[in-house]
Scaffold this motif. Structure first.
Motif, short mmCIF file in Angstrom:
data_model
loop_
_atom_site.label_atom_id
_atom_site.label_comp_id
_atom_site.label_asym_id
_atom_site.label_seq_id
_atom_site.Cartn_x
_atom_site.Cartn_y
_atom_site.Cartn_z
N LYS A 235 17.26 -15.99 2.15
CA LYS A 235 17.48 -14.80 1.31
C LYS A 235 16.38 -13.78 1.59
O LYS A 235 15.55 -13.49 0.73
CB LYS A 235 17.49 -15.20 -0.16
N LEU A 236 16.41 -13.22 2.77
CA LEU A 236 15.34 -12.33 3.21
C LEU A 236 15.22 -11.10 2.33
O LEU A 236 14.11 -10.71 1.95
CB LEU A 236 15.55 -11.92 4.68
N GLU A 237 16.32 -10.46 1.98
CA GLU A 237 16.24 -9.24 1.18
C GLU A 237 15.72 -9.53 -0.23
O GLU A 237 14.95 -8.74 -0.79
CB GLU A 237 17.58 -8.52 1.14
N ASP A 238 16.11 -10.66 -0.81
CA ASP A 238 15.57 -11.04 -2.13
C ASP A 238 14.08 -11.34 -2.01
O ASP A 238 13.29 -10.97 -2.90
CB ASP A 238 16.30 -12.27 -2.68
N ALA A 239 13.68 -11.99 -0.93
CA ALA A 239 12.27 -12.30 -0.70
C ALA A 239 11.47 -11.01 -0.53
O ALA A 239 10.36 -10.88 -1.05
CB ALA A 239 12.11 -13.20 0.52
N ARG A 240 12.04 -10.05 0.19
CA ARG A 240 11.36 -8.77 0.41
C ARG A 240 11.26 -8.00 -0.91
O ARG A 240 10.24 -7.37 -1.20
CB ARG A 240 12.09 -7.94 1.46
N LYS A 241 12.31 -8.06 -1.72
CA LYS A 241 12.29 -7.37 -3.02
C LYS A 241 11.15 -7.93 -3.88
O LYS A 241 10.41 -7.17 -4.50
CB LYS A 241 13.64 -7.56 -3.73
N LEU A 242 11.01 -9.23 -3.90
CA LEU A 242 9.92 -9.86 -4.64
C LEU A 242 8.57 -9.46 -4.03
O LEU A 242 7.61 -9.19 -4.76
CB LEU A 242 10.08 -11.38 -4.64
N ALA A 243 8.51 -9.39 -2.72
CA ALA A 243 7.26 -9.03 -2.04
C ALA A 243 6.81 -7.62 -2.40
O ALA A 243 5.61 -7.34 -2.43
CB ALA A 243 7.41 -9.18 -0.53
N ARG A 244 7.74 -6.75 -2.71
CA ARG A 244 7.35 -5.38 -3.10
C ARG A 244 6.52 -5.40 -4.39
O ARG A 244 5.74 -4.49 -4.63
CB ARG A 244 8.59 -4.52 -3.27
N GLU A 245 6.68 -6.44 -5.19
CA GLU A 245 5.91 -6.57 -6.43
C GLU A 245 4.45 -6.94 -6.17
O GLU A 245 3.62 -6.80 -7.07
CB GLU A 245 6.57 -7.60 -7.35
N PHE A 246 4.14 -7.38 -4.96
CA PHE A 246 2.74 -7.68 -4.63
C PHE A 246 1.88 -6.44 -4.82
O PHE A 246 0.72 -6.53 -5.18
CB PHE A 246 2.58 -8.13 -3.17
N LYS A 247 2.47 -5.27 -4.57
CA LYS A 247 1.73 -4.02 -4.66
C LYS A 247 1.20 -3.80 -6.07
O LYS A 247 0.05 -3.39 -6.26
CB LYS A 247 2.61 -2.85 -4.23
N GLN A 248 2.00 -4.10 -7.07
CA GLN A 248 1.55 -3.93 -8.45
C GLN A 248 0.39 -4.88 -8.76
O GLN A 248 -0.58 -4.49 -9.40
CB GLN A 248 2.70 -4.18 -9.43
N THR A 249 0.49 -6.11 -8.27
CA THR A 249 -0.60 -7.07 -8.46
C THR A 249 -1.87 -6.56 -7.79
O THR A 249 -2.95 -6.60 -8.36
CB THR A 249 -0.20 -8.45 -7.89
N ARG A 250 -1.72 -6.05 -6.58
CA ARG A 250 -2.87 -5.49 -5.85
C ARG A 250 -3.48 -4.34 -6.62
O ARG A 250 -4.70 -4.30 -6.83
CB ARG A 250 -2.43 -5.02 -4.46
N ASP A 251 -2.65 -3.40 -7.04
CA ASP A 251 -3.16 -2.21 -7.72
C ASP A 251 -3.89 -2.56 -9.02
O ASP A 251 -4.95 -2.04 -9.31
CB ASP A 251 -2.02 -1.22 -8.00
N THR A 252 -3.32 -3.47 -9.78
CA THR A 252 -3.93 -3.90 -11.04
C THR A 252 -5.30 -4.52 -10.79
O THR A 252 -6.28 -4.19 -11.48
CB THR A 252 -3.02 -4.93 -11.75
N ASN A 253 -5.39 -5.37 -9.78
CA ASN A 253 -6.65 -6.06 -9.52
C ASN A 253 -7.67 -5.16 -8.81
O ASN A 253 -8.86 -5.30 -9.04
CB ASN A 253 -6.41 -7.36 -8.76
N HIS A 254 -7.21 -4.22 -8.00
CA HIS A 254 -8.13 -3.29 -7.38
C HIS A 254 -8.81 -2.42 -8.45
O HIS A 254 -9.99 -2.10 -8.33
CB HIS A 254 -7.42 -2.41 -6.36
N LYS A 255 -8.06 -2.03 -9.47
CA LYS A 255 -8.66 -1.23 -10.54
C LYS A 255 -9.79 -1.99 -11.23
O LYS A 255 -10.79 -1.41 -11.62
CB LYS A 255 -7.60 -0.85 -11.58
N LYS A 256 -9.62 -3.28 -11.37
CA LYS A 256 -10.62 -4.11 -12.06
C LYS A 256 -11.82 -4.44 -11.19
O LYS A 256 -12.95 -4.48 -11.68
CB LYS A 256 -10.00 -5.43 -12.52
N PHE A 257 -11.59 -4.71 -9.90
CA PHE A 257 -12.64 -5.35 -9.10
C PHE A 257 -13.11 -4.56 -7.90
O PHE A 257 -14.07 -4.95 -7.26
CB PHE A 257 -12.16 -6.73 -8.64
N ARG A 258 -12.47 -3.51 -7.56
CA ARG A 258 -12.85 -2.78 -6.35
C ARG A 258 -13.85 -1.70 -6.65
O ARG A 258 -13.85 -1.00 -7.56
CB ARG A 258 -11.62 -2.18 -5.69
#
Length: 128
Positions: free
Chosen positions: A105-128
């Motif tokens: 299910k590549l497209e479903d996997a890619r859709k979920l992977a797009r959510e990594f960006k929100q995790t990154r952004d949230t944690n960059h605000k805290k720790f970067r």
């Protein structure tokens, strides 16, 4: 001449492998970023899965590091625990995306992977 080239090649490989083992947090974040770009663009399931695995490896290794903002904090303090929690969240997302990719299910996997960006952004605000 051939022996010299072989020795140089071996030393280069040895140096590269020890560099990979001793990657610092910035290197891990660069590996995450580069592989994330591949995850979002590739149409190959194998490339997608390899990039996810590379991301997981970099995320796991990054837990050994300390963000610059936390350099003077206790290694087991609440701030570092929060940093590791953010990395664990990303690893969980990567694992779920990998499961979908393994099911074809590549497209479903890619859709979920797009959510990594929100995790990154949230944690960059805290720790970067």
């Amino acid at each position: 001449m051939r022996k010299t080239l072989k020795v140089l090649a071996m030393l280069t490989l040895l140096g590269a492998s020890s560099w990979a083992i001793a990657a610092d947090l910035a290197d891990d974040m660069d590996r995450l970023s580069a592989n994330y770009k591949t995850v979002l663009k590739t149409n190959s399931v194998d490339t997608f899965k390899q990039s996810l695995q590379n991301m997981r490896d970099a995320a796991t290794d990054s837990m050994k590091g300390t963000p610059p903002k936390l350099k003077n904090k206790a290694p087991d303090g609440p701030e570092m625990q929060e940093f590791r929690k953010g990395i664990n969240t990303l690893i969980g997302q990567i694992d779920l995306s990998m499961e979908l990719a393994n099911q074809g299910k590549l497209e479903d996997a890619r859709k979920l992977a797009r959510e990594f960006k929100q995790t990154r952004d949230t944690n960059h605000k805290k720790f970067r």
